[in-house]
Motif scaffolding. Structure first.
Motif, mmCIF file in Angstrom:
data_model
loop_
_atom_site.group_PDB
_atom_site.id
_atom_site.type_symbol
_atom_site.label_atom_id
_atom_site.label_comp_id
_atom_site.label_asym_id
_atom_site.label_seq_id
_atom_site.Cartn_x
_atom_site.Cartn_y
_atom_site.Cartn_z
ATOM 1 N N THR A 62 0.821 -1.204 0.000
ATOM 2 C CA THR A 62 0.000 0.000 0.000
ATOM 3 C C THR A 62 0.854 1.252 0.000
ATOM 4 O OG1 THR A 62 -0.095 0.089 2.418
ATOM 5 C CG2 THR A 62 -1.866 -1.129 1.306
ATOM 6 N N SER A 63 0.223 2.345 -0.346
ATOM 7 C CA SER A 63 0.840 3.662 -0.204
ATOM 8 C C SER A 63 -0.133 4.538 0.590
ATOM 9 C CB SER A 63 1.136 4.285 -1.565
ATOM 10 O OG SER A 63 -0.059 4.449 -2.300
ATOM 11 N N ILE A 64 0.396 5.473 1.330
ATOM 12 C CA ILE A 64 -0.406 6.298 2.236
ATOM 13 C C ILE A 64 -0.933 7.530 1.512
ATOM 14 C CG2 ILE A 64 -0.313 7.723 4.310
ATOM 15 C CD1 ILE A 64 1.754 5.743 5.409
ATOM 16 N N ALA A 65 -2.260 7.722 1.591
ATOM 17 C CA ALA A 65 -2.905 8.910 1.023
ATOM 18 C C ALA A 65 -4.043 9.343 1.949
ATOM 19 C CB ALA A 65 -3.424 8.609 -0.377
ATOM 20 N N TYR A 66 -3.803 9.262 3.249
ATOM 21 C CA TYR A 66 -4.819 9.613 4.236
ATOM 22 C C TYR A 66 -4.205 10.520 5.287
ATOM 23 C CZ TYR A 66 -2.428 5.917 6.864
ATOM 24 O OH TYR A 66 -1.481 5.146 7.476
ATOM 25 N N ILE A 68 -3.818 11.446 9.439
ATOM 26 C CA ILE A 68 -3.706 10.675 10.682
ATOM 27 C C ILE A 68 -5.081 10.490 11.329
ATOM 28 C CG2 ILE A 68 -2.769 10.713 13.028
ATOM 29 C CD1 ILE A 68 -0.749 9.910 10.839
ATOM 30 N N ALA A 69 -5.931 11.504 11.278
ATOM 31 C CA ALA A 69 -7.272 11.393 11.865
ATOM 32 C C ALA A 69 -8.072 10.264 11.228
ATOM 33 C CB ALA A 69 -8.017 12.715 11.728
ATOM 34 N N ASP A 70 -7.817 9.979 9.948
ATOM 35 C CA ASP A 70 -8.537 8.915 9.254
ATOM 36 C C ASP A 70 -8.172 7.538 9.803
ATOM 37 O OD1 ASP A 70 -9.707 10.800 7.501
ATOM 38 O OD2 ASP A 70 -7.957 10.691 6.173
ATOM 39 N N ILE A 71 -6.886 7.316 10.072
ATOM 40 C CA ILE A 71 -6.467 6.013 10.615
ATOM 41 C C ILE A 71 -6.954 5.870 12.055
ATOM 42 C CG2 ILE A 71 -4.137 6.701 11.366
ATOM 43 C CD1 ILE A 71 -4.805 3.383 9.732
ATOM 44 N N VAL A 72 -6.933 6.955 12.818
ATOM 45 C CA VAL A 72 -7.433 6.909 14.196
ATOM 46 C C VAL A 72 -8.912 6.543 14.195
ATOM 47 C CG1 VAL A 72 -7.935 8.300 16.252
ATOM 48 C CG2 VAL A 72 -5.706 8.483 15.136
ATOM 49 N N SER A 73 -9.688 7.168 13.356
ATOM 50 C CA SER A 73 -11.127 6.900 13.271
ATOM 51 C C SER A 73 -11.399 5.440 12.891
ATOM 52 C CB SER A 73 -11.760 7.839 12.242
ATOM 53 O OG SER A 73 -13.119 7.572 12.095
ATOM 54 N N ALA A 74 -10.653 4.914 11.923
ATOM 55 C CA ALA A 74 -10.839 3.524 11.492
ATOM 56 C C ALA A 74 -10.486 2.545 12.606
ATOM 57 C CB ALA A 74 -9.995 3.245 10.249
ATOM 58 N N ILE A 75 -9.371 2.779 13.285
ATOM 59 C CA ILE A 75 -8.948 1.883 14.369
ATOM 60 C C ILE A 75 -9.928 1.962 15.537
ATOM 61 C CG2 ILE A 75 -7.128 1.427 16.075
ATOM 62 C CD1 ILE A 75 -6.441 0.486 13.242
#
Length: 129
Positions: A62-66, A68-75
């Motif tokens: 994968t490559s990152i295109a998000y 930090i708030a997006d990964i926090v919300s998903a987790i």
């Protein structure tokens, strides 16, 4: 169409379940906020009504295109809805910052999260009792 024409994967999100109660989320391609949100929602739906002992996140391709708030919300969504005992993150070694964000978010839910370069080692760690 020429035989060497490369087409993208039909779905960058793949979810697998196994008899040991481990949900595996495999992500491919560019990780956008929309992909992360959809992946979290689909993972929660796959684990709904079952006991989830562990979650394995596999993001090697994968490559990152998000943000930090997006990964926090998903987790947070995954931890709130599935309450796994442990989570493992399999990726290449260049993902220190995303892993640290994932780890601190999981810790707030009393869930252990470990990074791995090898899926076999990650699975063995998830299965420890």
């Amino acid at each position: 169409m020429p035989l060497d024409h490369k087409t993208p994967d039909a779905d960058p999100i793949r979810i697998e379940t196994d008899i040991d109660g481990i949900l595996t989320l495999r992500l491919r391609g560019e990780l956008t906020s929309a992909v992360l949100r959809e992946a979290a929602e689909r993972l929660v739906a796959a684990g709904h009504g079952t006991r989830v002992n562990g979650v394995l996140f596999e993001t090697s391709d994968t490559s990152i295109a998000y943000d930090i708030a997006d990964i926090v919300s998903a987790i947070e969504l995954i931890m709130e809805e599935l309450s796994p005992r442990r989570c493992a993150h399999v990726s290449h070694g260049e993902r220190t910052r995303p892993y640290m964000v994932m780890e601190s978010t999981a810790r707030a839910f009393a869930v252990k999260l470990q990074p791995f370069a090898c899926e076999d080692e990650a699975r063995a760690w998830l299965l420890q009792r």
